[in-house]
Design an enzyme around this catalytic site. Structure first.
Site, PDB file in Angstrom:
ATOM      1  NE  ARG A 176      64.318  13.848  61.416  1.00 22.32           N
ATOM      2  CZ  ARG A 176      64.372  14.423  62.613  1.00 22.32           C
ATOM      3  NH1 ARG A 176      65.370  14.151  63.438  1.00 22.32           N
ATOM      4  NH2 ARG A 176      63.438  15.260  62.973  1.00 22.32           N
ATOM      5  CE  LYS A 218      57.699  20.361  60.324  1.00 23.03           C
ATOM      6  NZ  LYS A 218      59.153  20.209  60.259  1.00 23.03           N
ATOM      7  NE  ARG A 240      58.096  15.160  56.891  1.00 23.38           N
ATOM      8  CZ  ARG A 240      57.775  15.027  58.154  1.00 23.38           C
ATOM      9  NH1 ARG A 240      56.644  15.515  58.612  1.00 23.38           N
ATOM     10  NH2 ARG A 240      58.562  14.380  58.968  1.00 23.38           N
ATOM     11  NE  ARG A 272      63.416  17.278  68.242  1.00 25.63           N
ATOM     12  CZ  ARG A 272      62.677  17.318  67.137  1.00 25.63           C
ATOM     13  NH1 ARG A 272      61.906  18.356  66.895  1.00 25.63           N
ATOM     14  NH2 ARG A 272      62.748  16.339  66.269  1.00 25.63           N
ATOM     15  NE  ARG A 294      61.600  12.711  67.012  1.00 23.62           N
ATOM     16  CZ  ARG A 294      60.998  13.568  66.187  1.00 23.62           C
ATOM     17  NH1 ARG A 294      60.272  14.558  66.677  1.00 23.62           N
ATOM     18  NH2 ARG A 294      61.137  13.453  64.882  1.00 23.62           N
TER      19      ARG A 294
END
Ligand code: ATP
Ligand code: MG
Length: 218
Positions: free
Chosen positions: A166, A13, A88, A122, A155
């Site tokens: 998640r 996204k 969300r 990531r 992160r």
């Protein structure tokens, strides 16, 4: 045009929205980046949100709705925006409908295995939030942001034990939005089934969806 990007964590996204922002001349509003900015500045809000975010949990609806409502009132959102990471939950979606009319929801489908590989590799810039990937989107210099020279980091919620949580939260709280927007005839699907597909390919797909929706409604 007000566009929502929907999809699991790591669907891309943020990556796609940041590439489409200059093309569509619409601001990219990332609730996750807003939360991380507050955490970095150690504000009261940031300190509270860190407790949720580090564990992969969603922050309270009331708080997120307030933050986003304030952001959407700014003049740059008059023409529209790309919303990434908000809404969300069904409660957030209903609150958003009261604030502003949504024109299109792009639902990005990505298999779990790709998400897990992507997120665990990531890297994010500490300074400007730009996203990289150790396998697929490497920075020119190791651990340094191409755009601003900031340091890259992993992160807290991209660590393997938080990624599964998640995904669970996404299935339970966010996935019902797909049906919600389908019923309103606003949903368009985009799929990415291969880890190595370059972002530009998906960006092109999204652009052509936006163009055809604009044409059909004008
Ligand atoms: P990705 O950046 O890959 O899309 P993500 O969607 O899981 O990952 P972010 O959007 O970056 O995560 O958000 C990070 C954290 O900020 C979330 O885990 C959550 O704690 C909080 N957050 C962001 N947006 C919302 C929201 N709309 N409602 C509740 N919490 C949110
Ligand atoms: Mg994001």
């Amino acid at each position: 045009m007000k566009i929502i990007f929907l999809g699991p964590p790591g669907a891309g996204k943020g990556t796609y929205a940041s590439r489409l922002t200059p093309i569509l001349k619409l601001p990219h509003i990332s609730s996750g980046n807003m939360v991380r900015d507050e955490i970095k500045a150690q504000t009261q809000l940031g300190n509270l949100m860190k407790k949720y975010s580090d564990k992969g949990k969603l922050g309270p609806d009331e708080i997120m709705i307030k933050i986003l409502a304030k952001r959407l009132r700014k003049p740059d959102c008059k023409k529209g925006c790309i919303l990434d990471g908000f809404p969300r939950t069904i409660k957030q979606a209903k609150a958003l409908e009261k604030i502003s009319k949504i024109d299109l929801v792009i639902n990005i489908n990505v298999p779990d295995q790709i998400i897990i590989t992507r997120l665990s590799n990531r890297l994010t810039c500490k300074k400007c939030g730009t996203i990289y990937n150790k396998l697929t989107l490497k920075p020119k210099k190791d651990n340094i942001c191409d755009k601003c020279g900031g340091e890259l980091y992993q992160r807290e919620d991209d660590k393997p034990k938080v990624i599964q949580e998640r995904l669970n939260v996404y299935r339970k709280k966010t996935e019902p939005l797909i049906e919600h927007y389908k019923k309103k005839n606003l949903l368009k699907d985009v799929s990415c089934n291969d880890l190595m597909i370059p972002p530009e390919v998906i960006v092109e797909k999204i652009k052509s969806i936006i163009n055809s929706v604009q044409k059909s409604r004008s």
